[in-house]
Design a protein around this motif. Structure first.
Motif, PDB file in Angstrom:
ATOM      1  N   THR A 185      40.639  47.119  45.924  1.00 49.89           N
ATOM      2  CA  THR A 185      39.708  48.095  46.479  1.00 49.89           C
ATOM      3  C   THR A 185      40.459  49.029  47.416  1.00 49.89           C
ATOM      4  O   THR A 185      41.583  48.750  47.832  1.00 49.89           O
ATOM      5  CB  THR A 185      38.579  47.390  47.241  1.00 49.89           C
ATOM      6  OG1 THR A 185      39.154  46.565  48.264  1.00 49.89           O
ATOM      7  CG2 THR A 185      37.761  46.517  46.308  1.00 49.89           C
ATOM      8  N   SER A 186      39.814  50.127  47.766  1.00 44.41           N
ATOM      9  CA  SER A 186      40.484  51.158  48.543  1.00 44.41           C
ATOM     10  C   SER A 186      40.835  50.717  49.952  1.00 44.41           C
ATOM     11  O   SER A 186      41.679  51.321  50.600  1.00 44.41           O
ATOM     12  CB  SER A 186      39.607  52.413  48.616  1.00 44.41           C
ATOM     13  OG  SER A 186      39.356  52.909  47.334  1.00 44.41           O
ATOM     14  N   GLY A 187      40.173  49.682  50.453  1.00 43.52           N
ATOM     15  CA  GLY A 187      40.474  49.236  51.795  1.00 43.52           C
ATOM     16  C   GLY A 187      39.968  50.164  52.873  1.00 43.52           C
ATOM     17  O   GLY A 187      40.565  50.261  53.940  1.00 43.52           O
ATOM     18  N   THR A 188      38.852  50.862  52.598  1.00 42.05           N
ATOM     19  CA  THR A 188      38.287  51.742  53.629  1.00 42.05           C
ATOM     20  C   THR A 188      37.703  50.933  54.771  1.00 42.05           C
ATOM     21  O   THR A 188      37.589  51.422  55.890  1.00 42.05           O
ATOM     22  CB  THR A 188      37.201  52.648  53.032  1.00 42.05           C
ATOM     23  OG1 THR A 188      36.250  51.834  52.346  1.00 42.05           O
ATOM     24  CG2 THR A 188      37.793  53.634  52.058  1.00 42.05           C
ATOM     25  N   THR A 189      37.301  49.705  54.500  1.00 41.73           N
ATOM     26  CA  THR A 189      36.798  48.822  55.554  1.00 41.73           C
ATOM     27  C   THR A 189      37.443  47.460  55.366  1.00 41.73           C
ATOM     28  O   THR A 189      37.137  46.732  54.429  1.00 41.73           O
ATOM     29  CB  THR A 189      35.272  48.669  55.461  1.00 41.73           C
ATOM     30  OG1 THR A 189      34.932  48.172  54.181  1.00 41.73           O
ATOM     31  CG2 THR A 189      34.568  49.992  55.685  1.00 41.73           C
ATOM     32  N   GLY A 190      38.357  47.094  56.271  1.00 40.17           N
ATOM     33  CA  GLY A 190      38.967  45.779  56.202  1.00 40.17           C
ATOM     34  C   GLY A 190      40.022  45.684  55.119  1.00 40.17           C
ATOM     35  O   GLY A 190      40.429  46.660  54.502  1.00 40.17           O
ATOM     36  N   ARG A 191      40.476  44.456  54.881  1.00 37.67           N
ATOM     37  CA  ARG A 191      41.553  44.203  53.949  1.00 37.67           C
ATOM     38  C   ARG A 191      41.076  44.359  52.510  1.00 37.67           C
ATOM     39  O   ARG A 191      39.958  43.959  52.171  1.00 37.67           O
ATOM     40  CB  ARG A 191      42.100  42.791  54.186  1.00 37.67           C
ATOM     41  CG  ARG A 191      43.242  42.402  53.290  1.00 37.67           C
ATOM     42  CD  ARG A 191      44.000  41.218  53.835  1.00 37.67           C
ATOM     43  NE  ARG A 191      44.991  41.641  54.816  1.00 37.67           N
ATOM     44  CZ  ARG A 191      45.981  40.866  55.242  1.00 37.67           C
ATOM     45  NH1 ARG A 191      46.110  39.638  54.799  1.00 37.67           N
ATOM     46  NH2 ARG A 191      46.832  41.323  56.121  1.00 37.67           N
ATOM     47  N   ALA A 192      41.932  44.931  51.655  1.00 39.95           N
ATOM     48  CA  ALA A 192      41.570  45.188  50.261  1.00 39.95           C
ATOM     49  C   ALA A 192      41.281  43.885  49.519  1.00 39.95           C
ATOM     50  O   ALA A 192      41.978  42.880  49.702  1.00 39.95           O
ATOM     51  CB  ALA A 192      42.689  45.948  49.578  1.00 39.95           C
ATOM     52  N   LYS A 193      40.254  43.928  48.669  1.00 37.92           N
ATOM     53  CA  LYS A 193      39.903  42.776  47.839  1.00 37.92           C
ATOM     54  C   LYS A 193      40.460  42.987  46.439  1.00 37.92           C
ATOM     55  O   LYS A 193      40.544  44.111  45.944  1.00 37.92           O
ATOM     56  CB  LYS A 193      38.386  42.588  47.792  1.00 37.92           C
ATOM     57  CG  LYS A 193      37.751  42.287  49.140  1.00 37.92           C
ATOM     58  CD  LYS A 193      36.272  41.951  49.014  1.00 37.92           C
ATOM     59  CE  LYS A 193      35.419  43.169  48.726  1.00 37.92           C
ATOM     60  NZ  LYS A 193      35.344  44.083  49.879  1.00 37.92           N
ATOM     61  N   GLY A 194      40.811  41.890  45.778  1.00 38.56           N
ATOM     62  CA  GLY A 194      41.311  41.943  44.411  1.00 38.56           C
ATOM     63  C   GLY A 194      40.160  41.896  43.417  1.00 38.56           C
ATOM     64  O   GLY A 194      39.427  40.903  43.350  1.00 38.56           O
ATOM     65  N   VAL A 195      39.995  42.957  42.639  1.00 33.81           N
ATOM     66  CA  VAL A 195      38.880  43.067  41.698  1.00 33.81           C
ATOM     67  C   VAL A 195      39.357  42.629  40.317  1.00 33.81           C
ATOM     68  O   VAL A 195      40.326  43.181  39.774  1.00 33.81           O
ATOM     69  CB  VAL A 195      38.358  44.514  41.640  1.00 33.81           C
ATOM     70  CG1 VAL A 195      37.187  44.623  40.681  1.00 33.81           C
ATOM     71  CG2 VAL A 195      37.954  44.993  43.036  1.00 33.81           C
ATOM     72  N   GLU A 196      38.668  41.654  39.751  1.00 34.32           N
ATOM     73  CA  GLU A 196      39.037  41.147  38.431  1.00 34.32           C
ATOM     74  C   GLU A 196      38.381  42.007  37.345  1.00 34.32           C
ATOM     75  O   GLU A 196      37.158  42.156  37.316  1.00 34.32           O
ATOM     76  CB  GLU A 196      38.609  39.691  38.280  1.00 34.32           C
ATOM     77  CG  GLU A 196      39.318  38.765  39.260  1.00 34.32           C
ATOM     78  CD  GLU A 196      39.009  37.299  39.022  1.00 34.32           C
ATOM     79  OE1 GLU A 196      39.721  36.456  39.571  1.00 34.32           O
ATOM     80  OE2 GLU A 196      38.035  37.011  38.272  1.00 34.32           O
ATOM     81  N   ILE A 197      39.205  42.556  36.450  1.00 37.90           N
ATOM     82  CA  ILE A 197      38.737  43.456  35.392  1.00 37.90           C
ATOM     83  C   ILE A 197      39.129  42.860  34.043  1.00 37.90           C
ATOM     84  O   ILE A 197      40.278  42.467  33.833  1.00 37.90           O
ATOM     85  CB  ILE A 197      39.370  44.855  35.556  1.00 37.90           C
ATOM     86  CG1 ILE A 197      38.939  45.469  36.897  1.00 37.90           C
ATOM     87  CG2 ILE A 197      38.988  45.765  34.411  1.00 37.90           C
ATOM     88  CD1 ILE A 197      39.655  46.753  37.216  1.00 37.90           C
TER      89      ILE A 197
END
Length: 535
Positions: A185-197
């Motif tokens: 994720t873009s990390g606009t709020t907090g640490r970036a999350k890993g998105v499973e696609i």
């Protein structure tokens, strides 16, 4: 669709059944239908190189063979690369090998890169020696010393031929529901999350995206969108495969991107709103032949009617806009080139095939047309969750499969949706709610302003103050009193910014989204905005 909607919920008919269900299938289809067709062109400072459909498939298979000589199917393979041949070939090679691609922003600093590699469990990383001045490969090697599972760091210099294996290898069967990528994720709020696609999500999204655009097969797509995000590597790389066009991958450099339009007789140009602004600011744009363009595509942030008008008059082609997230493979709603002006100028269009959409009230019920609510989406293209984060997954996706986007939207009676803000960005001042997007649209409509962002600053009296950060037009002077008068003529008094700050640029993420958290931090730290509580 039938008559006017009574409730803001569209349950889409099933998407068309596709014979191609995984990434490799779509590449093989292009090679089968037109093996000699131009399918990829990469333009970098090092070289310009073109592939036919058959040649791209053959090279991708050789990349997959090299990966399988070192790793098992299912292995996480990270890339930390700018737009270029290595990024595209590894995207295809990893998919054909049945492995999982972990594309990381090549400008990531050490802690950001370590977070992505640690969370994903990457066993290998292909990193640029120099990514716009960032020593990505050096940072990867330093990180590898702290991550025992990261067994190999490959330093990439642009010599893509080093990825090719010299022996044919049997490729594994890949399931459509298997994990294709972990994107962040873009990390606009907090640490970036890993998105499973998944493979199926990427394939279906790219197919629906290409179908909504509606251009005849072939043509030339110019894509400077970063390949470490879904706009670049799902809508661009995969959309280009379905289109069977010459897909021109190029790092964003305004002069070079603009020159490529007449050079390649481009039919489609993809660029985020910020990038389009930079292109339109080029002094040579008035002398550039843009007549080949049939569509300009954008997304990633809200666009306003004046911006749409400026793009369409400059480029001479309709602008289409998407609403998408990493969690939706980059696109869930999209306007079409044939949509009437009000839809193109004020909305993000209608749901793509196979996507359910609801504008939800606070109770979760469908809103009525014209009522603001949270945008929910559901369908095959959605992420299956956040990697190793079941709590975040459960918070975002409800038991019925609806992804709660956190975006506030309004749907009209025809199903077209307008994004009006973010739930978490809503400013609460003096007991009233203020949508930043609404205020920004008014501020940006002043002739002295190029861009604006509005946030709330903590205040003991009002709860929050409405604060506007504005980027002035070149040579213009920002007059807060004039801007305040401009806003008071168009907004309720409680929505008018109480403080104005002039900046050269707004802080952006790598995917060109405004970093509101950074602006809120700046506003909160501004001593001129601090005021003691009223006794």
């Amino acid at each position: 669709m039938g008559g006017p909607l009574e409730r803001c919920e569209l349950l889409a008919p099933p998407a068309p059944e596709l014979a191609e269900r995984v990434i490799g299938d779509v590449l093989a289809r292009a090679a089968r239908l037109g093996p000699a067709d131009p399918l990829l062109r990469t333009v970098t400072p090092r070289e310009e190189r073109a592939w036919t459909a058959a040649g791209l498939l053959a090279d991708a298979e050789r990349v997959a063979a090299g990966l399988l000589a070192r790793h098992e199917p299912g292995t996480r393979i990270a890339t930390c690369l700018a737009n270029g041949p290595e990024a595209v070939l590894l995207q295809f090679g990893v998919a054909l090998a049945g492995m999982v691609l972990v594309p990381v922003n090549p400008r990531s600093r050490g802690p950001e890169l370590e977070h992505a590699l640690r969370l994903s469990g990457a066993a290998a990383v292909y990193a640029a020696e120099d990514a716009g001045g960032n020593p990505a490969a050096d940072l990867a090697e330093q990180t590898a010393a702290r991550l025992p599972g990261l067994r190999a760091v490959h330093r990439c210099t642009g010599e893509w031929r080093a990825l090719l294996h010299d022996r044919a290898t049997a490729l594994p069967t890949v399931s459509p529901q298997s994990l294709a990528q972990i994107q962040f994720t873009s990390g606009t709020t907090g640490r970036a999350k890993g998105v499973e696609i998944t493979h199926a999500g990427m394939v279906a999204t790219a197919h629906a995206f290409r179908a909504r655009i509606g251009l005849a097969e072939g043509g030339v797509w110019i894509n400077p969108m970063p390949l470490f995000h879904t706009a670049g590597n799902v809508l661009g790389v995969m959309g280009g495969l379905w289109q069977r066009c010459e897909h021109v991958v190029v790092p964003f450099e305004p002069g070079r991107v603009l020159a490529l339009v007449p050079e390649r007789r481009a039919t489609l140009l993809s660029a985020a709103p910020t990038l389009l602004d930079l292109l339109m600011a080029r002094p040579e744009i008035g002398d550039t032949d843009l007549r080949s363009l049939q569509v300009v595509f954008t997304g990633g942030q809200t666009v306003r009617p004046g911006f749409v008008d400026r793009v369409e008059s400059t480029f001479g082609a309709p602008l289409i806009t998407t609403f998408g997230m990493t969690e939706t493979c980059g696109s869930a709603l999209l306007s079409a080139p044939t949509d009437p002006d009000p839809v193109r100028r004020t909305t993000v269009g209608r749901p793509l095939a196979g996507t359910d959409v609801r504008i939800a009230t606070p109770e979760g019920d469908p809103a009525v047309p014209g009522e603001t609510g949270e945008l929910w989406v559901r369908g095959e293209r959605l992420t299956r969750g956040y990697h190793q984060d079941p709590a975040a997954t459960a918070a975002a996706i409800d038991p019925e499969g609806w992804l709660h986007t956190g975006d506030l939207a309004v749907m009209d009676a025809t199903g077209a949706c307008r994004i009006v803000g973010r739930l978490k960005d809503m400013i609460k001042t003096g007991g009233e709610n203020v949508s930043p997007e609404e205020v920004e649209e008014v501020v940006a409509g002043h002739p002295s302003v190029v861009r604006a962002a509005v946030v709330g600053a903590p205040d003991d009296r009002w709860g929050e103050l409405v604060v506007a950060f504005v980027v002035p037009e070149p040579g213009a002077r920002i007059d807060p009193a004039e801007l305040e008068r401009h806003c008071r003529d168009r907004l309720s008094p409680f929505k008018v910014p109480r403080a104005w700050r002039t900046v050269d640029e707004l802080p952006m993420t790598a995917s060109t989204k405004i970093q509101r958290a950074e602006l809120r931090r700046m506003a909160a730290a501004d001593p001129d905005l601090r005021r003691p509580a009223v006794p």
